[in-house]
Design a protein around this motif. Structure first.
Motif, PDB file in Angstrom:
ATOM      1  N   ASN A  18      41.404 -22.127  60.431  1.00 25.62           N
ATOM      2  CA  ASN A  18      40.208 -22.623  59.770  1.00 25.62           C
ATOM      3  C   ASN A  18      40.328 -22.408  58.265  1.00 25.62           C
ATOM      4  N   LEU A  19      40.024 -23.443  57.491  1.00 25.37           N
ATOM      5  CA  LEU A  19      40.222 -23.373  56.045  1.00 25.37           C
ATOM      6  C   LEU A  19      39.334 -22.311  55.408  1.00 25.37           C
ATOM      7  N   LEU A  52      42.803 -31.180  57.985  1.00 30.30           N
ATOM      8  CA  LEU A  52      42.278 -31.911  59.134  1.00 30.30           C
ATOM      9  C   LEU A  52      40.785 -31.622  59.216  1.00 30.30           C
ATOM     10  N   ASP A  53      39.984 -32.656  59.040  1.00 26.76           N
ATOM     11  CA  ASP A  53      38.526 -32.510  58.984  1.00 26.76           C
ATOM     12  C   ASP A  53      37.936 -32.776  60.363  1.00 26.76           C
ATOM     13  N   ASP A  54      37.346 -31.749  60.969  1.00 26.31           N
ATOM     14  CA  ASP A  54      36.776 -31.889  62.310  1.00 26.31           C
ATOM     15  C   ASP A  54      35.389 -32.517  62.310  1.00 26.31           C
ATOM     16  N   LYS A  55      34.760 -32.633  61.140  1.00 28.75           N
ATOM     17  CA  LYS A  55      33.399 -33.165  61.087  1.00 28.75           C
ATOM     18  C   LYS A  55      33.212 -34.007  59.827  1.00 28.75           C
ATOM     19  N   PRO A  56      33.939 -35.106  59.685  1.00 31.43           N
ATOM     20  CA  PRO A  56      33.860 -35.909  58.455  1.00 31.43           C
ATOM     21  C   PRO A  56      32.479 -36.493  58.190  1.00 31.43           C
ATOM     22  N   GLU A  57      31.713 -36.701  59.259  1.00 27.76           N
ATOM     23  CA  GLU A  57      30.382 -37.302  59.083  1.00 27.76           C
ATOM     24  C   GLU A  57      29.386 -36.345  58.430  1.00 27.76           C
ATOM     25  N   ALA A  58      29.752 -35.077  58.283  1.00 25.27           N
ATOM     26  CA  ALA A  58      28.829 -34.100  57.698  1.00 25.27           C
ATOM     27  C   ALA A  58      28.669 -34.282  56.186  1.00 25.27           C
ATOM     28  N   GLN A  73      34.661 -26.667  58.248  1.00 24.83           N
ATOM     29  CA  GLN A  73      34.923 -27.710  59.237  1.00 24.83           C
ATOM     30  C   GLN A  73      36.352 -28.240  59.176  1.00 24.83           C
ATOM     31  N   CYS A  74      37.201 -27.606  58.361  1.00 22.54           N
ATOM     32  CA  CYS A  74      38.560 -28.102  58.164  1.00 22.54           C
ATOM     33  C   CYS A  74      39.598 -27.115  58.693  1.00 22.54           C
ATOM     34  N   ARG A  75      40.763 -27.675  59.084  1.00 24.43           N
ATOM     35  CA  ARG A  75      41.885 -26.862  59.527  1.00 24.43           C
ATOM     36  C   ARG A  75      43.117 -27.188  58.704  1.00 24.43           C
ATOM     37  N   LEU A  76      43.913 -26.189  58.476  1.00 22.82           N
ATOM     38  CA  LEU A  76      45.131 -26.339  57.675  1.00 22.82           C
ATOM     39  C   LEU A  76      46.235 -27.014  58.479  1.00 22.82           C
ATOM     40  N   VAL A  77      46.833 -28.053  57.897  1.00 23.55           N
ATOM     41  CA  VAL A  77      47.980 -28.701  58.535  1.00 23.55           C
ATOM     42  C   VAL A  77      49.124 -28.892  57.541  1.00 23.55           C
ATOM     43  N   ASP A  78      48.836 -28.724  56.237  1.00 21.61           N
ATOM     44  CA  ASP A  78      49.836 -28.958  55.209  1.00 21.61           C
ATOM     45  C   ASP A  78      49.459 -28.163  53.966  1.00 21.61           C
ATOM     46  N   ASP A  79      50.359 -28.179  52.959  1.00 23.00           N
ATOM     47  CA  ASP A  79      50.057 -27.506  51.705  1.00 23.00           C
ATOM     48  C   ASP A  79      48.816 -28.124  51.062  1.00 23.00           C
TER      49      ASP A  79
END
Length: 313
Positions: A18-19, A52-58, A73-79
Motif C-alpha cells: 500500500n502506497l 496501481l489505483d484500486d479506487k480511481p472513481e474516488a 487506495q494505491c499499490r506500488l508496482v513500479d518506481d
C-alpha cells in the motif's frame, strides 16, 4: 523492489504494498484519516511513474489528469517520484470569520475563503491547519445565501484537528483542500416527493444545508427530519430547526436520544413508496437507520447515505 522518491527522500518498498503505508514507513510526513478514499487527506501527485489505483472513481477526473492520487487506495508496482499535497501551495486560503459553541461538544466554525468557492449543499471539504493537520468536514452552509462556509465540529473527544480547532479565533488562517460531492444533495426533480432526513450527531450539518436548499427551491412534498443525539443536550440545532418548522408547515422535526432510538425506529411507517431518505452520521447509526428504512419498505435506490468514518490510527 520499487524505488520511491519524495523530495530529497529516496527509499525502496515492497512491490504490491500500500502506497500510504510505504510512505509512512519511509518517514514521509503524509496526513491521513479514513483510509477509505473518502477524506482525501492523503493526496499525492505522481511526477514520474504510476501506482496501481484500486479506487480511481474516488477522485475527480480533472484531479487525476493533474497526476493526483489517493495514497491509501494505491499499490506500488513500479518506481515512483511523488510530491505530497502542500496546503500552503495547493490549498485555498481561508480566514476564520467566527467560532461559537452550539453545545458543550459542537463547535460552529465559519470560514471566509480568499476567493468564492462553488459548492452544493451536502458537500464536504478537507480543512488544513497551518501546522499541516487535515480533516474532512461537511458543509452546513447554504451556497449563494450564507456569506461564509459553515462547519459543525464534534470536539467531544480528543483529536489532532479538534484540539487545534478549540484554539481558533477570528482572523486565524486555514487552508481548504479537496471539495467532495458526497451522496447527499437536493435534486429539483424531487420537489413533490416526501423526504426523510435522518442524522446522528454532527451528521446533521450537511442535512441542515440540504433541508434549507429544499425549502429554497420551494419543495412541495413533506419533509421529516430526525436527529439522533446521545442525550437531549446534543440537539444543538433544536432552535434553528424549530424556527424552520414554524415557517414551513411541510417540515416535521423529531429530536430523539439514544435511549429513545429503538422505539422511534419501530414507529417509522412508510406513507408513500416515492419517499426518499438521506442519512448521515457514524457508521453504526447510519446502519441502524438504513436497516429500519429497508424494513419500512423504502427501496435501496431511494436511500442516500454519507458516513462519518472514524479517524484511522
Amino acid at each position: 523492489m520499487p524505488e520511491l522518491r519524495v523530495g530529497p527522500q529516496c527509499f525502496n518498498a515492497a512491490s504490491g504494498s500500500n502506497l500510504l503505508d510505504a510512505l509512512l514507513a519511509g518517514g514521509v510526513a503524509l496526513p491521513y484519516s479514513c483510509r477509505a478514499g473518502s477524506c482525501h487527506a492523503c493526496l499525492v501527485r505522481c511526477l514520474r511513474g504510476e501506482p496501481l489505483d484500486d479506487k480511481p472513481e474516488a477522485l475527480d477526473p480533472s484531479r487525476r489528469e493533474q497526476g493526483w492520487r489517493l495514497a491509501c487506495q494505491c499499490r506500488l508496482v513500479d518506481d515512483l517520484q511523488l510530491e505530497v499535497f502542500d496546503p500552503r501551495r495547493d490549498g485555498l486560503p481561508a480566514l476564520v470569520d467566527s467560532c461559537s459553541w452550539l453545545s458543550a461538544d459542537v463547535l460552529r466554525l465559519r470560514l471566509v475563503a480568499q476567493r468564492p468557492l462553488r459548492y452544493r449543499a451536502g458537500q464536504h471539504l478537507v480543512l488544513w491547519t497551518d501546522s499541516g493537520v487535515a480533516r474532512p468536514y461537511s458543509l452546513a452552509s447554504l451556497p449563494g445565501e450564507d456569506p461564509w462556509l459553515e462547519f459543525h465540529l464534534d470536539c467531544g473527544r480528543p483529536g489532532a484537528f479538534s484540539d487545534a480547532a478549540r484554539r481558533l479565533a477570528p482572523g486565524d488562517s486555514l487552508r481548504l483542500g479537496e471539495l467532495r460531492g458526497g451522496a447527499l444533495h437536493y435534486d429539483p426533480d424531487w420537489q413533490a416527493r416526501p423526504l426523510w432526513l435522518l442524522a446522528a450527531g454532527t451528521g446533521l450539518a450537511p442535512l441542515y444545508g440540504v433541508l434549507r436548499e429544499a425549502l429554497r427551491q420551494d419543495h412541495q412534498g413533506s419533509i421529516r427530519l430526525i436527529h439522533l443525539a446521545h442525550d437531549a443536550s446534543g440537539h444543538y440545532l433544536a432552535e434553528a430547526l424549530a424556527a424552520l418548522a414554524a415557517v414551513h408547515p411541510q417540515v416535521q422535526v423529531e429530536l430523539i436520544t439514544a435511549a429513545e432510538l429503538p422505539a422511534a425506529m419501530a414507529e417509522l411507517r412508510l406513507v408513500s413508496r416515492q419517499t426518499l431518505a438521506l442519512l448521515c452520521g457514524q457508521p453504526e447509526s447510519v446502519d441502524t437507520f438504513a436497516r429500519r428504512l429497508y424494513l419500512a419498505g423504502i427501496p435501496r435506490n431511494q436511500v442516500f447515505a454519507d458516513l462519518f468514518l472514524p479517524h484511522a490510527r
